[in-house]
Structures are given as C-alpha cells and as structure tokens.
Design a protein around this motif. Structure first.
Motif, PDB file in Angstrom:
ATOM      1  N   ASN A 159      38.340  24.852  26.479  1.00 13.33           N
ATOM      2  CA  ASN A 159      37.934  23.782  27.387  1.00 13.33           C
ATOM      3  C   ASN A 159      36.768  22.990  26.791  1.00 13.33           C
ATOM      4  O   ASN A 159      35.617  23.410  26.871  1.00 13.33           O
ATOM      5  N   ASN A 160      37.122  21.826  26.198  1.00 13.16           N
ATOM      6  CA  ASN A 160      36.067  20.972  25.650  1.00 13.16           C
ATOM      7  C   ASN A 160      35.828  19.758  26.545  1.00 13.16           C
ATOM      8  O   ASN A 160      35.147  18.819  26.178  1.00 13.16           O
ATOM      9  N   GLN A 161      36.445  19.767  27.708  1.00 12.92           N
ATOM     10  CA  GLN A 161      36.232  18.750  28.744  1.00 12.92           C
ATOM     11  C   GLN A 161      36.523  17.333  28.267  1.00 12.92           C
ATOM     12  O   GLN A 161      35.953  16.366  28.791  1.00 12.92           O
ATOM     13  N   VAL A 162      37.428  17.239  27.299  1.00 11.10           N
ATOM     14  CA  VAL A 162      37.814  15.928  26.787  1.00 11.10           C
ATOM     15  C   VAL A 162      39.133  16.107  26.039  1.00 11.10           C
ATOM     16  O   VAL A 162      39.523  17.236  25.730  1.00 11.10           O
ATOM     17  N   TYR A 163      39.843  14.994  25.795  1.00 15.42           N
ATOM     18  CA  TYR A 163      41.009  15.060  24.933  1.00 15.42           C
ATOM     19  C   TYR A 163      40.539  14.832  23.504  1.00 15.42           C
ATOM     20  O   TYR A 163      40.012  13.772  23.194  1.00 15.42           O
ATOM     21  N   GLY A 164      40.736  15.826  22.666  1.00 16.01           N
ATOM     22  CA  GLY A 164      40.290  15.696  21.291  1.00 16.01           C
ATOM     23  C   GLY A 164      41.296  14.965  20.419  1.00 16.01           C
ATOM     24  O   GLY A 164      41.028  13.880  19.906  1.00 16.01           O
ATOM     25  N   LEU A 165      42.486  15.538  20.325  1.00 16.67           N
ATOM     26  CA  LEU A 165      43.456  15.026  19.357  1.00 16.67           C
ATOM     27  C   LEU A 165      43.785  13.544  19.569  1.00 16.67           C
ATOM     28  O   LEU A 165      43.994  12.803  18.625  1.00 16.67           O
ATOM     29  N   THR A 166      43.831  13.124  20.818  1.00 13.93           N
ATOM     30  CA  THR A 166      44.166  11.715  21.076  1.00 13.93           C
ATOM     31  C   THR A 166      42.914  10.833  21.136  1.00 13.93           C
ATOM     32  O   THR A 166      42.932   9.729  21.639  1.00 13.93           O
ATOM     33  N   LYS A 167      41.815  11.389  20.685  1.00 11.80           N
ATOM     34  CA  LYS A 167      40.587  10.648  20.435  1.00 11.80           C
ATOM     35  C   LYS A 167      39.778  10.252  21.656  1.00 11.80           C
ATOM     36  O   LYS A 167      39.463   9.080  21.864  1.00 11.80           O
ATOM     37  N   GLY A 199      44.490  23.394  24.857  1.00 12.94           N
ATOM     38  CA  GLY A 199      43.287  22.739  25.346  1.00 12.94           C
ATOM     39  C   GLY A 199      43.350  22.552  26.855  1.00 12.94           C
ATOM     40  O   GLY A 199      44.314  22.958  27.508  1.00 12.94           O
ATOM     41  N   ASP A 200      42.319  21.918  27.410  1.00 15.24           N
ATOM     42  CA  ASP A 200      42.285  21.701  28.861  1.00 15.24           C
ATOM     43  C   ASP A 200      43.337  20.671  29.277  1.00 15.24           C
ATOM     44  O   ASP A 200      43.938  20.800  30.344  1.00 15.24           O
ATOM     45  N   GLY A 201      43.600  19.677  28.454  1.00 17.51           N
ATOM     46  CA  GLY A 201      44.646  18.714  28.782  1.00 17.51           C
ATOM     47  C   GLY A 201      46.003  19.395  28.727  1.00 17.51           C
ATOM     48  O   GLY A 201      46.849  19.236  29.610  1.00 17.51           O
ATOM     49  N   ASP A 202      46.203  20.170  27.708  1.00 14.93           N
ATOM     50  CA  ASP A 202      47.448  20.883  27.482  1.00 14.93           C
ATOM     51  C   ASP A 202      47.787  21.823  28.645  1.00 14.93           C
ATOM     52  O   ASP A 202      48.893  21.820  29.166  1.00 14.93           O
ATOM     53  N   MET A 203      46.809  22.607  29.052  1.00 16.78           N
ATOM     54  CA  MET A 203      47.074  23.636  30.058  1.00 16.78           C
ATOM     55  C   MET A 203      46.970  23.118  31.496  1.00 16.78           C
ATOM     56  O   MET A 203      47.667  23.612  32.377  1.00 16.78           O
ATOM     57  N   GLY A 237      50.324  24.976  22.449  1.00 13.17           N
ATOM     58  CA  GLY A 237      50.831  23.660  22.862  1.00 13.17           C
ATOM     59  C   GLY A 237      50.390  22.631  21.852  1.00 13.17           C
ATOM     60  O   GLY A 237      50.330  22.908  20.654  1.00 13.17           O
ATOM     61  N   ILE A 238      50.068  21.436  22.340  1.00 12.67           N
ATOM     62  CA  ILE A 238      49.659  20.356  21.428  1.00 12.67           C
ATOM     63  C   ILE A 238      48.220  19.943  21.742  1.00 12.67           C
ATOM     64  O   ILE A 238      47.812  19.915  22.897  1.00 12.67           O
ATOM     65  N   GLY A 239      47.497  19.595  20.710  1.00 11.36           N
ATOM     66  CA  GLY A 239      46.091  19.232  20.836  1.00 11.36           C
ATOM     67  C   GLY A 239      45.383  19.848  19.647  1.00 11.36           C
ATOM     68  O   GLY A 239      46.011  20.523  18.819  1.00 11.36           O
ATOM     69  N   GLN A 240      44.090  19.637  19.574  1.00 13.58           N
ATOM     70  CA  GLN A 240      43.355  20.243  18.463  1.00 13.58           C
ATOM     71  C   GLN A 240      43.436  21.759  18.558  1.00 13.58           C
ATOM     72  O   GLN A 240      43.696  22.446  17.568  1.00 13.58           O
ATOM     73  N   ALA A 241      43.260  22.276  19.768  1.00 16.53           N
ATOM     74  CA  ALA A 241      43.349  23.721  19.968  1.00 16.53           C
ATOM     75  C   ALA A 241      44.736  24.226  19.593  1.00 16.53           C
ATOM     76  O   ALA A 241      44.902  25.311  19.035  1.00 16.53           O
ATOM     77  N   GLY A 242      45.723  23.388  19.861  1.00 12.75           N
ATOM     78  CA  GLY A 242      47.113  23.780  19.620  1.00 12.75           C
ATOM     79  C   GLY A 242      47.453  23.998  18.154  1.00 12.75           C
ATOM     80  O   GLY A 242      48.501  24.546  17.825  1.00 12.75           O
ATOM     81  N   ALA A 294      46.709  19.527  32.557  1.00 12.87           N
ATOM     82  CA  ALA A 294      47.381  18.268  32.887  1.00 12.87           C
ATOM     83  C   ALA A 294      48.879  18.413  32.635  1.00 12.87           C
ATOM     84  O   ALA A 294      49.648  18.662  33.559  1.00 12.87           O
ATOM     85  N   GLU A 295      49.282  18.329  31.392  1.00 15.97           N
ATOM     86  CA  GLU A 295      50.715  18.392  31.087  1.00 15.97           C
ATOM     87  C   GLU A 295      51.329  19.732  31.484  1.00 15.97           C
ATOM     88  O   GLU A 295      52.464  19.793  31.913  1.00 15.97           O
ATOM     89  N   GLY A 296      50.543  20.781  31.351  1.00 10.33           N
ATOM     90  CA  GLY A 296      51.107  22.109  31.615  1.00 10.33           C
ATOM     91  C   GLY A 296      50.695  22.713  32.951  1.00 10.33           C
ATOM     92  O   GLY A 296      50.892  23.905  33.189  1.00 10.33           O
ATOM     93  N   LEU A 356      55.226  22.293  22.278  1.00 11.12           N
ATOM     94  CA  LEU A 356      55.027  20.933  22.791  1.00 11.12           C
ATOM     95  C   LEU A 356      53.814  20.898  23.707  1.00 11.12           C
ATOM     96  O   LEU A 356      53.356  21.932  24.204  1.00 11.12           O
ATOM     97  N   HIS A 357      53.372  19.691  23.991  1.00 11.68           N
ATOM     98  CA  HIS A 357      52.213  19.510  24.856  1.00 11.68           C
ATOM     99  C   HIS A 357      52.471  20.135  26.232  1.00 11.68           C
ATOM    100  O   HIS A 357      53.383  19.725  26.945  1.00 11.68           O
ATOM    101  N   GLY A 358      51.703  21.129  26.556  1.00 13.47           N
ATOM    102  CA  GLY A 358      51.800  21.746  27.880  1.00 13.47           C
ATOM    103  C   GLY A 358      52.839  22.832  28.034  1.00 13.47           C
ATOM    104  O   GLY A 358      52.948  23.438  29.099  1.00 13.47           O
TER     105      GLY A 358
HETATM  106  C1  LIG Z   1      54.399  14.736  25.895  1.00  8.42           C
HETATM  107  C2  LIG Z   1      53.168  14.357  25.193  1.00  8.42           C
HETATM  108  N1  LIG Z   1      52.296  13.499  25.783  1.00  8.42           N
HETATM  109  C3  LIG Z   1      51.176  13.147  25.152  1.00  8.42           C
HETATM  110  C4  LIG Z   1      50.906  13.633  23.920  1.00  8.42           C
HETATM  111  C5  LIG Z   1      49.660  13.178  23.216  1.00  8.42           C
HETATM  112  N2  LIG Z   1      48.619  14.192  23.228  1.00  8.42           N
HETATM  113  C6  LIG Z   1      48.446  15.015  22.181  1.00  8.42           C
HETATM  114  S1  LIG Z   1      47.178  16.064  22.368  1.00  8.42           S
HETATM  115  C7  LIG Z   1      46.780  15.399  23.867  1.00  8.42           C
HETATM  116  C8  LIG Z   1      45.626  15.869  24.644  1.00  8.42           C
HETATM  117  C9  LIG Z   1      44.840  16.897  23.965  1.00  8.42           C
HETATM  118  O1  LIG Z   1      43.787  17.319  24.732  1.00  8.42           O
HETATM  119  P1  LIG Z   1      43.518  18.835  25.011  1.00  8.42           P
HETATM  120  O2  LIG Z   1      44.734  19.483  25.499  1.00  8.42           O
HETATM  121  O3  LIG Z   1      42.341  18.917  25.867  1.00  8.42           O
HETATM  122  O4  LIG Z   1      43.281  19.452  23.562  1.00  8.42           O
HETATM  123  P2  LIG Z   1      42.177  19.191  22.461  1.00  8.42           P
HETATM  124  O5  LIG Z   1      42.768  18.230  21.488  1.00  8.42           O
HETATM  125  O6  LIG Z   1      40.982  18.646  23.160  1.00  8.42           O
HETATM  126  O7  LIG Z   1      41.988  20.531  21.866  1.00  8.42           O
HETATM  127  C10 LIG Z   1      47.672  14.384  24.205  1.00  8.42           C
HETATM  128  C11 LIG Z   1      47.565  13.596  25.443  1.00  8.42           C
HETATM  129  C12 LIG Z   1      51.832  14.508  23.327  1.00  8.42           C
HETATM  130  N3  LIG Z   1      51.664  15.025  22.113  1.00  8.42           N
HETATM  131  N4  LIG Z   1      52.940  14.850  23.991  1.00  8.42           N
END
Ligand SMILES: Cc1ncc(C[n+]2csc(CCOP(=O)(O)OP(=O)(O)O)c2C)c(N)n1
Ligand code: SF4
Lengths: 564, 291
Positions: B124-132, B96-100, B52-57, B102-104, B71-73
């Motif tokens: 699972n890093n218990q935080v959103y990484g990519l969006t800071k 990531g945890d947000g990816d799987m 998905g999307i995120g640092q892990a992604g 929240a969005e997913g 895409l995210h989730g």
């Molecule tokens: C539809 C959509 N909403 C929001 C975002 C912005 N976004 C990118 S990564 C992310 C959260 C990442 O957190 P996590 O999934 O925990 O992954 P990490 O970066 O911590 O590995 C968000 C909200 C996006 N790319 N697409």
C-alpha cells in the motif's frame, strides 16, 4: 406411422417435467426410440413451456415442429402452439379447454384432474397422464410400472403404490378412448433400444469433460450453461473433483487459468453474457499460453437477450474475444454424441497446444435428450506436462511454437508464467527481437492446429448441385432434408470445428449453389468461411427468433429459394 | 540494494534488472519476503508467487520461486485455484492498493469470504505507481495528483476495517521500514491456515510526496496488549488513524477454510497433476443412464 410427436404444454411448475421423465424413461424401456426437446420461458412460475417428445421406431435426431398429439395442461397452450397444429393433431385435454380449440381440430376430453382427485390427490395427474400416453402407443405396461415404482420409491411404499395405480388408470383410460374414437398409433419397437442410455446435452458435456480429465470446474450461473455445473457439482464428491461457484465470470475464468497453472484441468461453463466478461482472461490465456476449456452455451443476444432460447450468435464473440493475436480452437458439437466426444477432446487439445479451447453449444443442444447406444470411456489421459530441470524455460522458443509446460513443484526447476510479453524464462521484456519472436511462436501453433482440424461432415448426393453449409446443433435437421431431397442434387457440409476451419475448398467449389444455414441474423460462419477460405457464400438461410431450426422451416426456406 | 537471501534471489538473465525506482519501498518488501521464505526453510520450488499488475505486481520476476504475473486485479482467483489443485504449494498473492482494492475489490471481498489457505500481501503506497501517480483507493484527501489536480477529496478506503468486518481469517498491517516486525508478521501470515491478509505500507518515492518513509515512521505505531481474537477490538483499532496502528489486528479461527472442504483431498493430499481420473466411476455414471 414411424414417428409420433407428442407435445406437452403448460405453465412452469405444473409438473410437465415429471410426466416427461416418466414417459420417456418408460418408453425407452419398452423399446421405442425417443427424442425430446423443450422450449421454455425465463420465469419460475407460470408462462407457457412445452416439451416435444418424439417416439419412433428408428433413432430420431432432428427437430420437427409438427404435433401429432398435444396435451395442454393449462389455458393458452393451444394458442401458443397454434402454428404447429394441423387437422391431424389430436388434442387431449380437460373439458374447460374446449372453447379454446379452433374448429376442425379433434379434441378428446380427458378428465384427468377428476380421476386424480378420485385417487386422493391432484398430484397423481402427471402419473395418470403418463399412463394414458403410454397406453396410446401401446407400450409395455410392465416397463411403466417399473419406472413409476422407481421414481416414487423414495417417497414410501404407499405413495409408490398409489402412483402405480394412477399409471394403470391412465393406461385403462387410453384403451377406452382409443376404442371410442377409433385411433391407433402403431409404432414398431426395437428391443435393443431398451439397453440404450438416455442422456441430455448438459450431461454429455459434463461426462465428456470428466472423461477428458477435468478435475476443476469454475462458473457463475447463467442459463443455459448452468446445468453442466449442476451435473458436475452433484458428482464432485464421488469423482473427487473441485467445483466452485465464483463471484463472477471474471473470477471463474481466471480461476481456471490458475487451476491449469497449478496442474489441474479446468473447465469453465458459461453463456454469451458471461463469456463477454471472460474476454480479458482469454487474452491472459493467450499470452501466458495457458490451456483453457470454456463451454459456451449460446442463447440469443446481445446483452441479456432471450435467456432461455437458442441461437448460434456467439461465434464472432468467441472468435474475436481478447485483444492481440493468439491462436484458439473452437469446437461446435452437432449432437449429444459429439458434445461428449468433443468435451473430452477439448481438454487434450488445450493441454497439448496450451491454447484456449471453446466448446460452442446452444440451448437446444444442452437441453435436448435422446437414447444412444453408449459413450466410450477413456482408459488414460495424456498429460502434456514435463518435469522441470533447474534451468527450465517456460517459453522456450521451438519450431512448433509449443514449449514444454511445467507444473510448480514438479521437478527441480521453477516456472514463471506471465501475461506481459516475456523472454524464454517468462520474465518481462520489451526487446524488439524477443517481442516479435514470441508473438510468432504463439501463432505458430495455429499451423499444428490446422493440421489437426476436424474434417467437416459431408453427406448427400455425390454429384450435388446445392451444398448446404452448417455448423453446431443443426446438423441432424439439415441431414433429414438431404435424406428427403437427395435426388434434387442436395448435399451438406457440416462443421463441428469452426476454428481453425478445415480447408474444405474442394467441396465448396464443386457446388453450383452454396447455402449457409445458421441461427443468427447475419450468417457469422458464412463470413468466417469467406475470410478463411476465400469463398463467398451469399445465399443464407437464417433463423433468429430463438427457436431451433426445424425440418419444416428448412424445407420452406429451400423451396422459397427455388431449390426444391 | 544488498542481496539478502541467496536461495530466493534469482539469477535469471532479467531478474536482476529491477525496474523499481531507487529508494522505492518495494525493495524492502522483496528482501523481507525472501528472508522469511528462507528462514522458514522453504525451497523455491515449493513456493508460488502470484501477482497482479502494477509495480508491486512485478515481484515474481525478481525472485527465485514459481510465479505467475497475471492481470490487473486478478491474482486472487488465480492464486485460490492454484492452491486448490496443488495443496502442497505455498501460495502468496501480491499486488498494489489499486490492484487489490480497485480493480480487484470484488475478488478481495470474496477471497475473504471463501477463505482459501493463501497469503495476500498488499503493497500500500497510497498511489498508483506504474501508471505514474494517479490517486488510488487509499490516497489521503488533499493529495494532488495528475488526474486529481484539485486534490483528492473523498474518504480513503479502510481496507483493514473492510476485511475485519467480513471476518477475515488473519488481518495484519505493517510498514516495510520495520524489517524484523514485518518479517514476523509475514511468517505468521504464511503459517496461518486460511486467508491471511497483510497490508504493508510502502513509500513510493517518485509519486507520493505526502506519505514518505519518514511520514510512515511518524504516523504509525505497533499495537501492544491487543487481543487478536477480539473482533470488536480489531474493528475499533481499524478505525484509528494519526497514528495508524500496525501489527496483527485479528485472527479468526472459526472461519471454515476453503481448502479443507475440497473433495479430492479426503484421502490423500497428492496434488491433482499426479492423479488420473477414475474412469470406472465415469463408466458407472454412464451405465446409470440406462435405467
Ligand atoms: C485492466 C487494466 N486496467 C488498467 C491498467 C493500467 N494499470 C497498470 S498498474 C495500475 C495501477 C497500479 O497501482 P497499484 O495497484 O497501486 O500498484 P503500484 O504500481 O502502485 O505498485 C493501472 C491502473 C491495466 N494494466 N489493466
Ligand atoms: S513509481 Fe513508486 S512504487 Fe513504482 S517503483 Fe517508483 S517509487 Fe516504487
């Protein structure tokens, strides 16, 4: 008489469909052309639904509102169909409906319920009615018997025999009332019709997709698109394809992208509300250059709109869905033959150009059916995929914008697909040069797609003064008006591909008057023509009450516009 | 980071330009994953990593394997389908945890239910990484973030309890700092037929100052004498915290696997891209409409 319009009207659950099925099958078997279209309410029981069955000596493709024979199954039907009745309409109904019939209309009392009870079960009513209507057009008794036997054979010999008896009772009844009231409907038969197939729009999309190599179907139920999924689900075992109902449209459309990535040929079937949820994945398909085929069966919106009605209001949604610029293709089949052929073609276009292809049908088209000669079946499917070498680049820059697409496991290389902007290998990039080049590469495909755009269908007076411009399921109704008024300088230009639009400027410029005919509030296609071809169409005939444009409606609108 | 596996370490021009922060837990997970795949004798072409999307992604870009950065989730429906049409592929979904969650979240619930034969790895890093550094579904109460300046106050999502409660086919949790144990768990997850859920604690050195490498070491332990076939036991373990249990929580061998019910593979395991439609059968379907 060449065409007879019979309308069956009743509450959902009353068995109109049984009568319709028996009747149309048997009529076709006896050599009549048939055409059926329905309108129904978004409810499982009650309400009023009607089916219009046209019986004709020649093929029928267009919709007329006029009712020659009305069969009300319940109170309220006569009122519901009011605008469609005339002095010539014959109403066949039970006695208790009498007080509903307006003065001046002919009501022939038929006591079918009583007859059914005499035969032992009120369930026979539908078969009796089929026999009655069948007899009225003097169709071939043997054909009816065969169809009834086949339909009820699974319920045991006794039930089948009783139903045959019921059908015969209905037939006899027709003979008595035709004599008593002195009416006859003589329609010429054509024995070649007996060999025709009878198919509806949903089945055509389903079979057309299979013919295009579809082997993965993902969806979330939504009227009127669901029947395509139902058809394919019922064939899944036999055809060896995957059909999966997902948790929502977001999952369904993403799954389709995953299926294409893995080497399958995915179809998504949905309606406007579901397509709204797919905008995100459409963007992903655009960026990752994934082929996608989405069947979008339109119904009126916004939001949940009129769930069971028809419209052409989703053109803009399909055209602009997804953020950022990327090419797409939109076909809008005009009728059942095209629904089949373009469903097949959609897979080839999607695969060849690696773009989303949206097949825009509507409730009217997916629910209608008629007899056609046959549908051509392919003997091969061109798969536009390559075996990957060890230095395979998924997004190799090319003159046409198309890069050879690999499949994981096929060849020695690997494939990286990406929804982020990427380099040729598919790895994420933010470099200005690559970012620009990749966007241009993707958009280049539009040139190739324009070259392959389907030519619109021109029909009518070669020296036309008035040119009607239409798209999608209205074609054959518009055509019937051209047939009738060709001498008034009428012609039509009909588009079965709405994007990219074929450059039809020459046709358009030649007309004194252009009139767009569409089933939405604003004239979405006319606006698209303006944008794409720089030709303004200000005269528009628009219908947006959820009911299909009919010959009568079009005729009235054209005369109000001073054309006729 | 030292290169571990040669086979799955890519040499594409961008693939060594890894954008994770120095010290990030993602590196460890990457190395563990590459080792596992090599030790299990997969070749890169047999594996697809769908993220998905995120640092892990970003994982697919730093590996030599087939990949789809989606895409995210959305990685789970995409991975499910890719596996369904190409059954010989080893499909791993990563996020990531947000990816799987929240969005997913809905896709995770339904992937557990559908039970495709894929493995999901949640970093699972218990935080959103990519969006800071915003709070994630698993951030601990009290953690102050840019968007929760008052501190997170709601109960974190218990994803292990969630998936066990739904009868998930394979459920495990680990911490990337335990290299050998993590590899063993990933191996078991890949071998397992059905949906394998592996959650890996991972420090985000930049945005999560609460759950650090040492915090995970001090607040986790590996379960011993735990019966993985016992759902009730798994559920009790899922609710344990301070310290958090690690290891395989639950294996459900009863759950029907999605892929085992797919019509194309009744007689052959050939991926769909190698097949032709049966046009005779389509003709027959059309012929039936004459009747
Ligand atoms: C539809 C959509 N909403 C929001 C975002 C912005 N976004 C990118 S990564 C992310 C959260 C990442 O957190 P996590 O999934 O925990 O992954 P990490 O970066 O911590 O590995 C968000 C909200 C996006 N790319 N697409
Ligand atoms: S922000 Fe956090 S999760 Fe992302 S790379 Fe840096 S340390 Fe890792």
């Amino acid at each position: 008489m060449s065409t007879l319009n019979i309308v069956l009207g009743g509450a959902a659950g009353q068995g109109i469909n049984t009568t319709e099925e028996l009747l149309t099958k048997a009529l076709k078997q006896s050599g009549f052309n048939i055409f059926a279209t329905k309108e129904y309410m978004s409810r499982v029981r009650g309400g009023i639904n009607t089916t219009t069955i046209s019986i004709s000596s020649s093929p029928v493709r267009s919709y007329r509102e006029k009712i020659d024979i009305l069969v009300p199954f319940t109170k309220g039907v006569v009122d519901w169909t009011g605008g469609r009745l005339s002095e010539d309409t014959l109403i066949l109904g039970e006695k208790y409906l009498e007080q509903e019939i307006p003065d001046g209309l002919t009501h022939v009392i038929v006591e079918i319920e009583k007859l059914a009870k005499e035969l032992g079960n009120k369930l026979f009513a539908n078969t009796i009615l089929s026999g009655l209507l069948f007899g009225i057009v003097k169709a071939d008794k043997k054909a009816l018997k065969k169809v009834v036997e086949k339909k009820f054979s699974s319920k045991g010999e006794e039930v089948a025999a009783k139903n045959v008896q019921a059908a015969e009772k209905g037939y006899e009844l027709s003979e008595t009332i035709c004599k008593e009231y002195d009416f006859s409907f003589e329609i010429e038969r054509d024995s070649s019709v007996c060999e025709d197939i009878v198919i509806n729009g949903s089945e055509a999309v389903a079979l057309g997709s299979l013919n295009g190599g579809c082997n993965f179907v993902s969806f979330y139920p939504m009227s009127p698109s669901t029947n395509v999924a139902v058809e394919l689900a019922n064939m899944a075992e036999e055809m060896g394809i995957i059909v999966e109902q997902f948790e929502d449209e977001i999952a369904a459309s993403n799954a389709s992208i995953g299926a294409w990535f893995g080497g399958g040929r995915g179809l998504v079937t949905t309606s406007g509300g579901g397509f709204s949820l797919m905008c995100e994945s459409l963007s992903l398909a655009g960026m990752s250059e994934s082929p996608v085929v989405i069947h979008l069966a339109q119904r009126p919106g916004p939001a949940t709109g009129l769930p069971t009605r028809t419209a052409q209001g989703d053109l803009n949604l399909a055209l602009y869905a997804g953020h950022g610029d990327f090419p797409r293709v939109m076909y809008a089949p005009s009728n059942i033959e095209e629904a089949y052929a373009l469903s097949t073609k959609a897979f080839d276009t999607a695969d060849k150009f690696q773009v989303p292809v949206i097949l825009l049908t509507d409730e009217y088209l997916v629910d209608m059916y008629y007899n056609v000669g046959t549908l051509e079946v392919n003997d091969t499917v061109d798969k536009h995929i390559v075996e990957m070498n060890s230095d395979y680049k998924r997004y190799k820059l090319s003159k046409t914008g198309i890069s050879p697409r690999g499949i994981p496991g096929y060849g020695e290389g690997i494939i990286i697909a990406n929804g982020n902007e990427h380099d040729e290998y598919g790895d994420t990039t933010e470099e200005t040069g690559l970012t620009t080049a990749m966007q241009e590469k993707r958009m280049k495909k539009l040139e190739g797609l324009k070259d392959e755009a389907l030519e619109p269908f021109f029909y009518g007076n070669e020296n036309y003064s008035v040119l009607m411009v239409s798209w999608g399921s209205t074609r054959d109704t518009v055509k019937s008006l051209v047939d009738k008024y060709e001498d008034k300088g009428l012609a039509m230009l009909h588009f079965s591909q709405v994007y990219p639009v074929y450059d039809a400027s020459d046709y358009l410029k030649k007309a004194d008057q252009i009139i767009a005919v569409e089933q939405n509030l604003t004239g979405q296609f006319a606006d698209l023509i303006h944008r794409e071809l720089d030709i303004k169409i200000s005269k528009r005939i628009l219908k947006y009450d959820g009911r299909q444009i009919s010959e009568e409606f079009l005729e009235k609108e054209l005369s109000e516009k001073g054309v006729l | 980071m030292a290169k571990q596996s040669k086979l799955f370490d890519s040499d594409r021009p961008k693939s060594q330009d890894i954008s994770w922060c120095p010290g990030c837990g993602n590196f460890g997970i990457r190395n563990e994953l590459m080792d596992v795949l090599e030790e299990m004798q997969y070749s890169p072409k047999e594996v697809a990593v769908i993220s998905g999307i995120g640092q892990a992604g970003k994982m697919p870009h730093y590996l030599e394997a087939n990949g789809f950065h989606t895409l995210h989730g959305r990685s789970l429906p995409i991975a499910t389908a890719a596996k369904a049409v190409n059954p010989r592929l080893e499909v791993i979904a990563i996020g990531g945890d947000g990816d799987m969650f929240a969005e997913g979240g809905n896709h995770l619930l339904h992937a557990v239910k559908r039970n495709p034969n894929i493995t999901v790895i949640v970093h699972n890093n218990q935080v959103y990484g990519l969006t800071k550094g915003q709070g994630s579904p698993t951030s601990l109460p009290g953690m102050k973030t840019t968007t929760q300046p008052w501190g997170v106050y709601d109960e974190p999502m218990n994803s292990i309890a969630l998936v066990v409660s739904q009868g998930c086919s394979f459920v495990a949790r680990t911490f990337m700092g335990y290299k050998e144990e993590t590899k063993e768990i990933i191996k078991n997850a890949i071998k397992h037929v059905g949906f394998s859920y592996v959650e890996i604690f991972q420090p985000c050195v930049t945005f999560n100052k609460v759950n650090t490498f040492m915090w995970y070491k001090n607040n986790t332990y590996f379960m011993k004498d735990h019966n993985v076939m016992d759902k009730d036991q798994a559920m009790i373990k899922a609710f344990e915290k301070d310290p958090y249990p690690l290891g395989i929580f639950y294996i459900n061998k009863e759950k029907p696997c999605f892929d085992n019910h797919l019509p194309p593979y009744k007689d052959s395991a050939e991926p769909l891209y190698k097949r032709e439609p049966d046009f005779n059968k389509i003709s027959k379907k059309i012929e039936l409409k004459r009747g």
